[in-house]
Design an enzyme around this catalytic site. Sequence first.
Site, PDB file in Angstrom:
ATOM      1  N   SER A 185      48.346  31.554  73.805  1.00 57.63           N
ATOM      2  CA  SER A 185      46.956  31.466  73.378  1.00 57.63           C
ATOM      3  C   SER A 185      46.301  30.191  73.927  1.00 57.63           C
ATOM      4  CB  SER A 185      46.895  31.539  71.848  1.00 57.63           C
ATOM      5  OG  SER A 185      45.596  31.777  71.402  1.00 57.63           O
ATOM      6  N   ASP A 359      45.537  43.315  69.919  1.00 57.39           N
ATOM      7  CA  ASP A 359      45.168  41.918  69.698  1.00 57.39           C
ATOM      8  C   ASP A 359      43.661  41.822  69.482  1.00 57.39           C
ATOM      9  OD1 ASP A 359      44.581  39.172  69.927  1.00 57.39           O
ATOM     10  OD2 ASP A 359      46.233  38.840  71.328  1.00 57.39           O
ATOM     11  N   HIS A 390      48.123  39.547  68.162  1.00 55.45           N
ATOM     12  CA  HIS A 390      48.173  38.143  68.565  1.00 55.45           C
ATOM     13  C   HIS A 390      49.284  37.374  67.851  1.00 55.45           C
ATOM     14  CE1 HIS A 390      46.150  34.988  70.838  1.00 55.45           C
ATOM     15  NE2 HIS A 390      46.319  34.175  69.817  1.00 55.45           N
TER      16      HIS A 390
END
Length: 417
Positions: A185, A359, A390
């Site tokens: 991320s 996600d 995620h």
Amino acid sequence: MASTNNLKFYIFLAFVAIILANVLKSGLFPINNDIKRTLGYPENSLLNFTELSGRYGYLSEEHTLVTEDGYILTIFRINGKQCAGKLKKPPVVLMHGLLLSSDLWLDAGPDAGLAYLISDACYDLWVGNQRGNYYSRRHVRLNPDKDEEFWQFSADEIGLYDIPATIDYVLNTTGEEKLNYIGYSQGAGTFLIMCSERPGYCDKVNILIALAPATRLTNTKSVLAQSILGGAQQLEGLLAAIGIYEALPKGALNQELLAFVCKFSATSEFICGNLIATLDSSHPGSISKETIKISFGHSPAGTSVRTLARYGQALSSDKFQKYDYGKPRNLDIYGEEKPPSYNLSTVTIPFVTLYGKNDNLVATEDVLWLIKELPNVLEAVEVADPMWNHFDVPYSQFSKDLIFPKVNEYLQKYSIY
């Protein structure tokens, strides 16, 4: 996107949460670990990185490094239980995402946590922390509790200073010329910022393995994330006016409350599991009840309000660009009215990404956009499970089968035995 009325309500809630996290700090918070043990908190949720990894027989070391602008960061080195004297080269850096810390790579336990899995494969693993979380809340001259200057950063500064400093420290300590980098991320997005702003540093890395990389957020679907990030963007000035620059630190009321609620078996999945699903998306059975209990003892880990605000700006942009200060300051800082975009054509090192179809934070559309912008993409892998989201990346009990094999495949290609 959510309706205007819903967004206003959620923005108000985000504002209240940030206020509570900062104003309601007192001698009651954080709660002493001895008290938590008597209340039945999971032991793993109370341990730091070296304590938690040591509990399972892993050797780990704590190191500190200083960035060029004076932030003191903590980084951990962890070796597998059966790897003494046979570590592979070069070293591997594993970097967390927004509002998280190095601990997230341990929370799922030895059978699923990526720090355990990678170190068990005998890679020389270094697990980083970015400025502003509880492991890296120090500076050579600034006091984070008194000096607002400490918090005047976003992902831009993390990419400009923290990632290069981490790379330099690991290479200098190990004596190697290059390393392999895994970013999750924000941990991937800030690496790309580094390559754009300090392209020579890309030459120090063999490969970037990007797990759900956060760059532009144009297609983010999570209403709660839109509200928190959009609220931070809209309210950053107001929060600054009342002296609030830090967002969601560990040990504040909201984190302590979540850790307390999540410790109960009866509420960990119903309340805390549903909170994860609301922030991201639903994936029943992927994250175990025990991992949920442990993870809320370590997160949210803290960051700056500005970091959240910058991501709030990204929600309404179709570019991967720098923080927008407004026209007058943009002219002073950037020499133009609008914030410039990052030059992704400079990311010439081999790039591999893994992403989930489900996600709701880093949408598939934004990952596919990023892939088109990069010049040296080796592979883009949509995780086989169509429900993969995620938070599955660090926390899912299925990471060993769905994430680690591909990570290991590329680490092997760029490692010496």
